[in-house]
Design an enzyme around this catalytic site. Structure first.
Site, mmCIF file in Angstrom:
data_model
loop_
_atom_site.group_PDB
_atom_site.id
_atom_site.type_symbol
_atom_site.label_atom_id
_atom_site.label_comp_id
_atom_site.label_asym_id
_atom_site.label_seq_id
_atom_site.Cartn_x
_atom_site.Cartn_y
_atom_site.Cartn_z
ATOM 1 N N SER A 164 0.829 -1.161 -0.095
ATOM 2 C CA SER A 164 -0.017 0.109 0.089
ATOM 3 C C SER A 164 0.946 1.278 0.019
ATOM 4 C CB SER A 164 -0.845 0.013 1.341
ATOM 5 O OG SER A 164 -1.845 0.987 1.182
ATOM 6 N N GLU A 165 0.475 2.204 -0.816
ATOM 7 C CA GLU A 165 1.518 3.383 -1.064
ATOM 8 C C GLU A 165 1.676 4.131 0.178
ATOM 9 O OE1 GLU A 165 -0.888 6.946 -2.877
ATOM 10 O OE2 GLU A 165 -1.552 5.157 -3.800
ATOM 11 N N ASN A 166 0.728 4.000 1.172
ATOM 12 C CA ASN A 166 1.276 4.805 2.502
ATOM 13 C C ASN A 166 2.269 4.212 3.318
ATOM 14 O OD1 ASN A 166 -1.117 2.884 2.632
ATOM 15 N ND2 ASN A 166 -1.331 3.651 4.808
ATOM 16 N N SER A 203 8.062 3.882 0.392
ATOM 17 C CA SER A 203 7.133 3.420 -0.169
ATOM 18 C C SER A 203 7.017 3.789 -1.580
ATOM 19 C CB SER A 203 5.867 3.591 0.333
ATOM 20 O OG SER A 203 4.851 2.895 -0.407
#
Length: 187
Positions: free
Chosen positions: A22-24, A64
């Site tokens: 997940s990009e976070n 990320s």
């Protein structure tokens, strides 16, 4: 991606070694968490509480994005407002003045992932096809989409345009073309 792509984590087949990012700043994301297992510190990019799989890692979102921009993501799953026959992606703005434009990390994901899959409804609320000859909305990225999953069909983007991989039972190829307002290669 936000929207339908957030459902993917809930439907992974058992016994397959799939690592979700997940990009976070999550690697090893599990299904959406509900009830007492929901921890507000563990969320996906859409701010939903998530579970973590064994061996998961949490890290700064800058790290990320280094993974994303460095080409270390095999498949990215995003939502879209439009996808063109050439694989152009428009998913951040519809030009509706009442809607707030929100590109988020989509541009980075679209150009950084090795493959870009789109999950979306086939038609807009007004009944227009989201599969188009050419995007009329601002592009997120050009010629990046490899596969599209809609509520009516699964299509690959090829050099000759869309090609049907699968479609819902009872929907003929001719009906799919009529709904899409495009010529689509048969399976």
């Amino acid at each position: 991606g936000i929207g339908r792509p957030m459902l993917v984590s809930n439907h992974l087949p058992a016994g397959k070694d799939i690592i979700l990012h997940s990009e976070n700043g999550v690697l090893g994301m599990g299904a959406v968490a509900t009830g007492p297992e929901a921890d507000p510190d563990y969320v996906n990019a859409g701010k939903q509480s998530i579970t973590l799989r064994n061996g998961a890692a949490l890290f700064h979102h800058a790290d990320s994005f280094s993974m994303i921009r460095g080409g270390h993501i095999d498949i990215c799953i995003l939502g879209a407002f439009q996808v063109s026959e050439q694989g152009d992606l428009a998913n951040w703005r519809t030009m509706d003045e009442t809607a707030i434009p929100a590109v988020g990390g989509a541009m980075d994901l679209a150009v950084g992932a090795k493959q870009v899959f789109i999950m979306m409804e086939h038609l807009t609320k007004d009944g227009e096809s989201k599969l188009v000859r050419s995007c009329s909305y601002p592009l997120t990225a050009a010629r990046v989409v490899t596969r599209v999953y809609t509520d009516l069909a699964t299509l690959e983007v090829t050099e000759k345009g869309f090609k049907v991989v699968d479609r819902v039972v009872g929907l003929s190829h001719e009906e799919l073309e009529s709904i899409s307002k495009l010529i689509i290669q048969e399976e």
